[in-house]
Scaffold this active site. Structure first.
Site, PDB file in Angstrom:
ATOM      1  N   LEU A   1      -3.011  -7.350  -5.792  1.00  0.00           N
ATOM      2  CA  LEU A   1      -2.587  -8.709  -6.126  1.00  0.00           C
ATOM      3  C   LEU A   1      -3.525  -9.266  -7.193  1.00  0.00           C
ATOM      4  O   LEU A   1      -4.744  -9.166  -7.054  1.00  0.00           O
ATOM      5  CB  LEU A   1      -2.633  -9.600  -4.883  1.00  0.00           C
TER       6      LEU A   1
ATOM      7  N   ILE B   1      -5.534  -4.301   0.877  1.00  0.00           N
ATOM      8  CA  ILE B   1      -5.158  -5.358  -0.064  1.00  0.00           C
ATOM      9  C   ILE B   1      -6.225  -5.426  -1.145  1.00  0.00           C
ATOM     10  O   ILE B   1      -7.382  -5.738  -0.870  1.00  0.00           O
ATOM     11  CB  ILE B   1      -5.036  -6.724   0.653  1.00  0.00           C
ATOM     12  N   GLU B   2      -5.836  -5.117  -2.362  1.00  0.00           N
ATOM     13  CA  GLU B   2      -6.732  -5.194  -3.523  1.00  0.00           C
ATOM     14  C   GLU B   2      -6.466  -6.531  -4.209  1.00  0.00           C
ATOM     15  O   GLU B   2      -5.325  -6.847  -4.534  1.00  0.00           O
ATOM     16  CB  GLU B   2      -6.442  -4.033  -4.478  1.00  0.00           C
ATOM     17  N   ILE B   3      -7.519  -7.307  -4.402  1.00  0.00           N
ATOM     18  CA  ILE B   3      -7.393  -8.606  -5.090  1.00  0.00           C
ATOM     19  C   ILE B   3      -8.183  -8.495  -6.370  1.00  0.00           C
ATOM     20  O   ILE B   3      -9.369  -8.129  -6.349  1.00  0.00           O
ATOM     21  CB  ILE B   3      -7.922  -9.755  -4.205  1.00  0.00           C
TER      22      ILE B   3
END
Length: 125
Positions: A72, A119-121
């Site tokens: 994201l 979840i990669e931010i």
């Protein structure tokens, strides 16, 4: 032929923990639609939610929690993301690290949601 992502579907085992993470920790908007379905909205995209064992048809061939790995792009700088995650007492698995995104270099941190999805931010560099 393909322009952008509209939505993806996430399978969860705990709706309340899932809502807490995506709404409180990541700041997405909660949406209900259809026959009581849930989604987490951000920008012009959304994440639809399936509860394991109660999925909507059609569904993935083997819908399982913890199988999602998504990147994201943040609407704020990564320093602010890290500060927010720390304020929410949400552990960072890895990062900040430089990666290659869809449109060029990105700086990323990785967290896991309550179903252990990765979840990669990221922020674009």
């Amino acid at each position: 032929m393909i322009d952008h992502l509209d939505h993806l579907v996430l399978t969860t085992t705990d709706v309340d923990a899932c809502k807490d993470f995506y709404v409180r920790v990541l700041g997405m908007r909660l949406q209900t639609f259809g026959a009581g379905r849930l989604a987490f909205c951000f920008g012009n995209q959304k994440i639809n939610v399936h509860v394991r064992g109660h999925e909507f048809e059609p569904k993935a061939h083997l819908p399982v929690p913890g199988a999602l790995d998504v990147c994201l792009i943040a609407s704020v700088g990564l320093e602010q993301v890290v500060a927010h995650l720390e304020a929410q007492n949400w552990p960072i698995v890895e990062g900040p690290v430089q990666r290659t995104g869809a449109t060029g270099p990105i700086l990323s941190v990785y967290v896991r949601d309550p179903d252990l999805n990765l979840i990669e931010i990221s922020e674009q560099l």
